[in-house]
Enzyme design. Structure first.
Site, mmCIF file in Angstrom:
data_model
loop_
_atom_site.group_PDB
_atom_site.id
_atom_site.type_symbol
_atom_site.label_atom_id
_atom_site.label_comp_id
_atom_site.label_asym_id
_atom_site.label_seq_id
_atom_site.Cartn_x
_atom_site.Cartn_y
_atom_site.Cartn_z
ATOM 1 N N HIS A 69 -9.529 1.117 4.821
ATOM 2 C CA HIS A 69 -8.277 1.294 5.562
ATOM 3 C C HIS A 69 -8.534 2.241 6.737
ATOM 4 O O HIS A 69 -9.327 3.173 6.625
ATOM 5 C CB HIS A 69 -7.206 1.871 4.629
ATOM 6 C CG HIS A 69 -5.843 1.854 5.250
ATOM 7 N ND1 HIS A 69 -5.451 2.794 6.171
ATOM 8 C CD2 HIS A 69 -4.811 1.000 5.099
ATOM 9 C CE1 HIS A 69 -4.215 2.502 6.563
ATOM 10 N NE2 HIS A 69 -3.803 1.426 5.936
ATOM 11 N N LYS A 77 0.027 4.235 -0.252
ATOM 12 C CA LYS A 77 -0.640 5.407 0.344
ATOM 13 C C LYS A 77 -0.424 6.632 -0.548
ATOM 14 O O LYS A 77 -0.388 6.489 -1.766
ATOM 15 C CB LYS A 77 -0.161 5.619 1.785
ATOM 16 C CG LYS A 77 -0.260 4.329 2.611
ATOM 17 C CD LYS A 77 -0.064 4.533 4.082
ATOM 18 C CE LYS A 77 -0.196 3.194 4.798
ATOM 19 N NZ LYS A 77 -0.133 3.300 6.238
ATOM 20 N N ASN A 132 0.870 -1.180 0.000
ATOM 21 C CA ASN A 132 0.000 0.000 0.000
ATOM 22 C C ASN A 132 0.906 1.229 0.000
ATOM 23 O O ASN A 132 1.494 1.552 1.030
ATOM 24 C CB ASN A 132 -0.883 -0.053 1.254
ATOM 25 C CG ASN A 132 -1.716 1.196 1.444
ATOM 26 O OD1 ASN A 132 -1.814 2.040 0.546
ATOM 27 N ND2 ASN A 132 -2.323 1.309 2.618
ATOM 28 N N GLU A 189 -6.955 4.620 7.845
ATOM 29 C CA GLU A 189 -6.720 6.048 7.543
ATOM 30 C C GLU A 189 -7.935 6.645 6.842
ATOM 31 O O GLU A 189 -8.244 7.827 7.019
ATOM 32 C CB GLU A 189 -5.438 6.191 6.698
ATOM 33 C CG GLU A 189 -4.202 5.986 7.573
ATOM 34 C CD GLU A 189 -2.980 5.444 6.856
ATOM 35 O OE1 GLU A 189 -2.926 5.490 5.614
ATOM 36 O OE2 GLU A 189 -2.061 4.971 7.556
ATOM 37 N N SER A 232 3.350 -2.140 10.363
ATOM 38 C CA SER A 232 4.791 -2.208 10.631
ATOM 39 C C SER A 232 5.431 -3.545 10.260
ATOM 40 O O SER A 232 6.353 -4.003 10.946
ATOM 41 C CB SER A 232 5.083 -1.850 12.097
ATOM 42 O OG SER A 232 4.681 -0.506 12.357
ATOM 43 N N GLU A 241 -5.440 -4.979 10.594
ATOM 44 C CA GLU A 241 -4.422 -3.952 10.814
ATOM 45 C C GLU A 241 -4.739 -3.176 12.088
ATOM 46 O O GLU A 241 -5.551 -2.235 12.060
ATOM 47 C CB GLU A 241 -4.398 -2.974 9.632
ATOM 48 C CG GLU A 241 -4.104 -3.614 8.298
ATOM 49 C CD GLU A 241 -3.534 -2.593 7.320
ATOM 50 O OE1 GLU A 241 -2.423 -2.796 6.845
ATOM 51 O OE2 GLU A 241 -4.211 -1.577 7.066
ATOM 52 N N GLY A 289 2.409 2.223 10.789
ATOM 53 C CA GLY A 289 3.374 3.304 10.640
ATOM 54 C C GLY A 289 4.086 3.692 11.927
ATOM 55 O O GLY A 289 4.724 4.739 11.999
#
Ligand code: PGA
Length: 244
Positions: free
Chosen positions: A95, A13, A11, A97, A204, A165, A171
């Site tokens: 996701h 992003k 991904n 985010e 991560s 996730e 991250g």
């Protein structure tokens, strides 16, 4: 029980310019006939160019989101059919985010996944608890609730992949323990309507921890953010998955 397909999904992003297609080409050269699926999800601007750059290779290209409608007055949005037309085979949906930045609910994710299926795309549906939810002992409630509400009718192994996730691991360089990942993946395997659905872990994942994560039962691959941007790092993760 049929085995789930192994998948290493990257991904990107909101990262990547045309010059970065070099990384995708390098990866394709390094894995001419991989033992697992390899997918790169660049920003929308690079989907067509990446599909072109990877033509004839084993690598697949995906999007990072789509709209639930096929077309219409939705400025700035992209439909599943447009992604497929640009050369995408998959699309990441829900996701964390997007759930956080754009207030996406699980019901919206289900509608988007329904649209993705209609366009012939595989939906990669993301689920995960926040740190506060984990601390409150609510991890399984949250993740299984998101699963139930985010899966559209007709979701099966051929058109849907699940990515667990934990929000606090994305991250941050922090990863859950082996047991924490195993607990959620075992529960997901029990809960999915099609036991052959691939279950990815994300958050991560790096060359240094990939083999350990892929050794956990019911982990069929990874959704990788930062470490998917460089062919050398993502390549090491793919090698670990191939060997698992
Ligand atoms: P990360 O992101 O690998 O950079 O933690 C994973 C993701 O958000 O899919």
């Amino acid at each position: 029980m049929p085995n789930a397909c192994k998948l290493a999904a990257g991904n990107w992003k909101m990262n990547g310019l045309r010059a970065d297609l070099l990384e995708a080409r390098a990866l394709a050269r390094a894995f001419p006939s991989p033992g697992c699926g390899i997918l790169l999800c660049p920003p929308a601007t690079l989907i067509a160019g990446m599909a072109e750059a990877l033509r004839g290779s084993a690598l697949m290209v995906g999007g990072q989101d789509c709209h639930a409608r096929e077309s219409g007055a939705h400025t700035g949005d992209i439909s599943a059919r447009m992604l497929a037309d640009a050369g995408a085979r998959h699309v990441i949906l829900g996701h964390s985010e997007r759930r956080a930045d754009h207030g996406e609910s699980s019901a919206e994710v289900a509608a988007k996944a329904h649209a993705a299926h209609g366009a012939g795309l595989v939906a990669i549906i993301c689920l995960g608890e926040t740190e506060a939810e984990r601390d409150a002992g609510r991890t399984l409630d949250v993740v299984l609730g998101q699963l139930q509400d985010s899966l559209p009718q007709g979701a099966g192994a051929a058109n849907t992949v699940i990515a667990y996730e934990p929000v606090w691991a994305i991250g941050t360089g922090r990863t859950p323990t082996r047991d924490q990942i195993a607990e959620v993946h075992d529960a997901l395997r029990d809960a999915v309507p099609d036991k052959a659905m691939s279950l990815l872990y994300g958050g991560s994942v790096k060359p240094g921890n990939a083999a350990e994560i892929f050794a956990i039962a019911n982990v069929d691959g990874a959704l990788v953010g930062g470490a998917s941007l460089k062919a050398s790092d993502f390549g090491a993760i793919i090698t670990a998955l191939d060997a698992a």
